[in-house]
Design a protein around this motif. Structure first.
Motif, PDB file in Angstrom:
ATOM      1  N   ALA A   1      -4.667   5.080  -5.469  1.00 31.40           N
ATOM      2  CA  ALA A   1      -4.773   4.029  -4.652  1.00 31.40           C
ATOM      3  C   ALA A   1      -6.402   3.850  -3.709  1.00 31.40           C
ATOM      4  O   ALA A   1      -6.659   2.885  -3.247  1.00 31.40           O
ATOM      5  CB  ALA A   1      -3.449   4.238  -3.439  1.00 31.40           C
ATOM      6  N   ARG A   2      -6.387   5.361  -3.308  1.00 30.64           N
ATOM      7  CA  ARG A   2      -7.638   5.650  -2.801  1.00 30.64           C
ATOM      8  C   ARG A   2      -8.907   5.519  -3.644  1.00 30.64           C
ATOM      9  O   ARG A   2      -9.402   3.973  -3.042  1.00 30.64           O
ATOM     10  CB  ARG A   2      -8.245   7.059  -2.809  1.00 30.64           C
ATOM     11  N   LEU A   3      -8.521   5.321  -4.636  1.00 30.50           N
ATOM     12  CA  LEU A   3     -10.212   4.022  -5.334  1.00 30.50           C
ATOM     13  C   LEU A   3      -9.935   2.907  -6.201  1.00 30.50           C
ATOM     14  O   LEU A   3     -10.506   2.440  -6.445  1.00 30.50           O
ATOM     15  CB  LEU A   3      -9.631   5.140  -7.284  1.00 30.50           C
ATOM     16  N   SER A   4      -8.968   2.632  -5.727  1.00 31.73           N
ATOM     17  CA  SER A   4      -8.698   1.529  -5.242  1.00 31.73           C
ATOM     18  C   SER A   4      -8.764   0.391  -4.673  1.00 31.73           C
ATOM     19  O   SER A   4      -8.419  -0.533  -4.441  1.00 31.73           O
ATOM     20  CB  SER A   4      -7.101   0.284  -5.526  1.00 31.73           C
ATOM     21  N   GLY A   5      -9.618   0.869  -3.672  1.00 30.98           N
ATOM     22  CA  GLY A   5     -10.301   0.537  -2.093  1.00 30.98           C
ATOM     23  C   GLY A   5      -8.860   0.673  -0.942  1.00 30.98           C
ATOM     24  O   GLY A   5      -9.106   0.033   0.342  1.00 30.98           O
ATOM     25  N   ILE A   6      -7.577   1.067  -1.566  1.00 34.06           N
ATOM     26  CA  ILE A   6      -6.448   1.424   0.305  1.00 34.06           C
ATOM     27  C   ILE A   6      -7.008   3.031   0.935  1.00 34.06           C
ATOM     28  O   ILE A   6      -7.209   3.519   0.125  1.00 34.06           O
ATOM     29  CB  ILE A   6      -5.213   1.206  -0.820  1.00 34.06           C
ATOM     30  N   LYS A   7      -7.188   2.062   2.268  1.00 31.10           N
ATOM     31  CA  LYS A   7      -7.503   3.118   3.204  1.00 31.10           C
ATOM     32  C   LYS A   7      -6.299   3.947   3.593  1.00 31.10           C
ATOM     33  O   LYS A   7      -5.416   4.227   4.314  1.00 31.10           O
ATOM     34  CB  LYS A   7      -8.411   2.756   4.178  1.00 31.10           C
TER      35      LYS A   7
ATOM     36  N   ALA B   1       0.926  -1.090   0.118  1.00 32.29           N
ATOM     37  CA  ALA B   1      -0.349   0.127   0.627  1.00 32.29           C
ATOM     38  C   ALA B   1       1.018   1.316   0.010  1.00 32.29           C
ATOM     39  O   ALA B   1       0.249   2.062  -0.792  1.00 32.29           O
ATOM     40  CB  ALA B   1      -0.836   0.159   1.311  1.00 32.29           C
TER      41      ALA B   1
END
Ligand SMILES: Nc1ncnc2c1ncn2[C@@H]1O[C@H](COP(=O)(O)OP(=O)(O)OP(=O)(O)O)[C@@H](O)[C@H]1O
Ligand SMILES: [Mg+2]
Lengths: 498, 315
Positions: free
Chosen positions: B200-206, B189
């Motif tokens: 990264a955010r739009l791939s679901g990484i918090k 991440a």
């Protein structure tokens, strides 16, 4: 009259011979189309004319004299302007500043902001795009960015204008505007090199076509060559069905959107998407389609309304929650939102599934690699290997990676925002087949696309948006290009949402 | 066929620093007869240890595209906390150690909270922490050194006759950093966030949560570095490790990481820290004045990064 000629251009990148002997002649006052599959070498070719790359072998002649184009500055002095496939705008700067980038009007050594502003207003009016020159570029959608790029290139008053897939993200209306600009330039004797994957545009705007295959120029034909023949030249085999949609029985509603709104952007948007369905969303640039998609997916917030996915209501503005509920989004802006350009293909393909592939904090990298290899194979990504940096892939192949990472994720409801942007005709069919497979296995697809034939050919139902509102819904059977366009230009009552 | 070409290229790219280290070692052994002895080399290892451990922590942060200027101060604060809780407050040393590590992690969490939730630029947030942690170290110690508990001071000793414990700790921390970066969710991440935060955010990484982890790790590594440094000196000093954050950043960058994020490896950082230590040691052996040493080291940092950039652009 022949203006520009390239002879025997060759270019090698680590692990790949991108150009292997390309010839090209362009006359003044013609629109010369470059056609070829993703990774055929089109962008590489034009980058040698614009000074971004240097050929390993071969030469370029302008007015019959050999020229050395070493830098972008050289190209500019020679009168060659380029609109790249991947934009070259500075996101933090305003539209006006971008339009004068590198050569702002000056007064007593200072930037003359007033004149810069005037110049911007004039250029924007020429391309007919409605944006405030003070807006930062980062706030524009991808289509408006494209129009700004076009305006920027027009400001250079070039003799040779190169356009790398300028229409990939434009809707019919903007394409028409662009074409009329191009025609005017052609009459003034400008030589235009035009790259597109939309075959119907070739006859509409082009004069001659050079076809590239695997880094070689394989044919030069007139632009009124039948499409089948062009496809055969480019892919090496005919394609029998451009839109192979297999419609099935729609099941339960998987995604339900009611009264969704965000102040000043979109309003009262309600619709549902059922299992097994492909719902297309058409509309002009700025109609608010992308904004709605992002709000549903939790990428942005919304003020009113609700989103229900398979009976669950994910927290607004939380991507992770939306994904847990079974949503996926292939964003329109692959460079800004879809890809980690500096990471390799495997890494990018595995990004969405990273969490699932983790046990006790550790990632199953072998499994990830295997899954990536499968998707890459399925989509026919043209690469030197899974370890290739995504930055060095051709535009269309980058797009395949963005789609691929969501195919791996197996989202129940997949939202596709301009999914086939920059993808060649052959690979498009592969992607449509994958969409068929998704819906056949009970998934639902919401597809935003500016490519009307694609929306008409692949959707089961079509939603049309205009000025931030849903203005109509058509079934696949009743939808026609004209019908959709008529709705798309609807003047919505009341103040314009924007 | 061609994937091997890529492997070979990246192998080269990543080992540019290693090649530089080898050249440096060869040159110094020719120039000074004292350089290539086991004692001296282990000495270099000890010299490198603190910088390297700090730099491993900084690698996490730099990979995410951030920067942590507070690690030197946090190292000092953690050591002071350990010494104070053990020697003054009378806590048993294992407990004191845990408290000290927790303080390091806490500093990192505060950094991350300011960055992820307060939206402060990492430079500013950690610059503030640089002052705060140093100040707290001075306040707690009232400005004077505090003796380290004996048990912990053994960290400064050697295993057997030769092997210095700081070197062992460095290698272990390096291994941990490598595993985190390569194999764990948190590590992957970090690369994604540094490469393109929005993607990264739009791939679901918090993203915010991952930043908390990243800076907490940096704080934790800084605490370990502080403890190692203090045990070598047998006392915790409030002014210790001042300016070390810059050495740490230099080591990371020499090791091939990019300050704009998305690139960097533990092994590279290790080599970077060794280059700095070898250079200092060699210049000492050659009796180059401390003033000139600074000049030379500055030049080496610029060269290392320059060569790396040129090589990358050259493709
Ligand atoms: N900088 C680079 N480093 C390595 N390989 C590269 C680089 N740039 C391009 N390539 C490779 O060269 C080939 C040709 O790429 P190019 O971008 O010219 O294709 P294209 O015809 O424009 O395709 P598309 O239709 O997808 O835009 C591809 O295989 C691509 O991966
Ligand atoms: Mg291209």
């Amino acid at each position: 009259m022949e203006l520009l000629r390239a002879e025997g251009l060759r270019k090698r990148f680590p692990g790949v011979l991108a150009l292997d002997g390309v010839d090209l002649t362009v006359r003044s006052g013609e629109v010369h189309v470059l056609l070829g599959e993703n990774g055929a070498g089109k962008s590489t070719l034009i980058k040698m004319l614009s000074g971004a790359y240097h050929p390993d072998e071969g030469r370029v002649l302008l007015d019959g004299h050999p020229v050395h184009i070493r830098t972008a500055g050289d190209a500019q002095r020679l009168g060659i302007a380029t609109i790249y496939q991947e934009f070259n705008l500075v996101p933090e700067l305003s539209v006006a500043e971008n339009l004068s980038l590198g050569r702002p009007p000056r007064r007593f050594g200072f930037v003359d902001t007033k004149r810069m502003h005037e110049r911007a207003v004039e250029l924007l009016a020429r391309v007919g795009v409605d944006v405030d020159p003070r807006t930062p570029v980062s706030r524009l959608g991808i289509a408006r960015m494209q129009m700004v790029e076009i305006a920027k290139a027009l400001g250079l008053q070039a003799r040779v204008l190169i356009m790398d897939e300028p229409t990939a993200v434009l809707t019919t209306g903007e394409v028409e505007k662009l074409f009329s600009i191009v025609r005017r330039l052609r009459e003034q004797g400008v030589a235009i090199i035009f790259i597109t994957h939309h075959l119907e545009e070739i006859a509409a705007i082009g004069d001659r076509v050079t076809v590239l295959r695997d880094g070689r120029s394989v044919a030069e034909v007139p632009a009124d060559t039948p499409q089948d023949e062009l496809v055969r030249l480019m892919v090496g085999r005919p394609i029998d069905q451009q839109f192979p949609r297999e419609r099935g029985q729609a099941g339960e509603p998987l995604l339900k959107v009611t009264g969704l709104g965000r102040k000043g952007v979109f309003e009262d948007v309600s619709f549902e998407v059922r299992a097994g369905e492909v719902v297309g969303v058409a509309g002009l640039v700025g109609a608010g389609r992308t904004e709605v998609a992002r709000a549903i997916f939790g990428a942005d917030r919304y003020d009113t309304g609700e989103v229900t996915v398979r009976g669950r209501r994910p927290t607004p503005g939380d991507v992770h929650a939306a994904m847990e509920a079974g949503l996926g989004l292939v964003p329109e802006d692959r460079k800004g939102q879809g890809l980690v350009l500096g990471a390799d293909i495997a890494e990018n393909l595995g990004l969405v599934t990273l969490r699932e592939a983790t046990r006790a904090g550790f990632v199953d990298r072998k499994g990830q690699h295997q899954a990536a290899a499968e998707v890459a194979e399925q989509l026919g990504i043209r690469m030197t290997g899974l370890g290739q940096e995504v930055r060095t892939l051709s535009g269309g192949n980058q797009q395949k990676v963005v789609i691929g990472k969501w195919l791996e994720a197996d989202a129940g409801v997949l939202i596709l925002d301009e999914p086939t942007r920059g993808i060649d005709v052959g690979a498009k069919v592969e992607i449509y087949q994958l969409i068929n497979a998704l819906t056949a296995s009970g998934h639902a697809v919401l597809m935003i696309s500016s490519d009307l034939p694609e929306v008409l050919g692949m959707s089961d139902r079509i939603l049309v948006m205009a000025r931030g509102r849903l203005v109509g819904e058509l079934s696949a059977a009743e939808a026609t290009q004209d019908g959709v366009m008529a709705l798309a230009v609807t003047e919505v009552e009341g103040p314009r949402v924007q | 066929m061609s994937s091997s070409v890529f492997l070979r290229r990246s192998w080269l790219a990543e080992n540019g620093a290693l090649a530089a280290l080898v050249v440096l070692v060869v040159a110094l052994s020719l120039l000074s007869s004292d350089f290539l002895s086991v004692t001296n080399l282990l000495n270099v290892g000890v010299q490198a240890a603190v910088t390297a451990i700090l730099a491993f922590g900084s690698t996490f942060v730099i990979v995410t595209g951030g920067i942590d200027l507070s690690v030197g101060s946090v190292a000092a604060l953690s050591a002071i906390v350990l010494a104070w809780t053990a020697s003054v407050a009378g806590l048993p040393w294992p407990l004191a150690t845990v408290v000290s590590l927790a303080v390091g992690v806490a500093c990192g969490l505060v950094n991350a909270a300011l960055i992820a939730y307060g939206k402060l630029p990492p430079f500013i947030a950690t610059l503030a922490m640089l002052g705060i942690a140093r100040g707290l170290a001075l306040v707690i110690s009232q400005g004077s050194p505090i003796a380290m508990p004996d048990a912990v001071s053994h960290l400064g000793d050697t295993i057997g006759t030769y092997l210095p414990v700081p070197v062992v700790v460095m290698v272990v921390m390096g291994g941990i950093a490598a595993v985190i970066l390569n194999r764990t969710y948190a590590g992957r991440a970090m690369y994604a966030i540094g490469g393109n935060e929005e993607a990264a955010r739009l791939s679901g990484i918090k993203v915010s949560r991952q930043k908390l982890i990243t800076y907490a790790l940096s704080g934790g590594f800084a605490a370990v570095a502080g403890i190692v440094l203090a045990s070598r000196l047998a006392s915790a000093q409030p002014q210790a490790a001042a300016g070390y954050e810059l050495d740490a950043i230099a080591a990371v960058v020499i090791g091939g990481a990019s300050l704009s994020g998305g690139k960097g490896r533990a092994l590279g950082t290790f080599v970077g820290a060794l280059i700095l230590a070898v250079l200092r040691n060699g210049l000492n052996l050659l009796s180059v004045s401390a003033f000139w040493q600074q000049v030379v080291i500055g030049v080496v940092i610029a060269l290392a990064v320059l060569v790396d950039t040129l090589r990358r652009r050259g493709m």
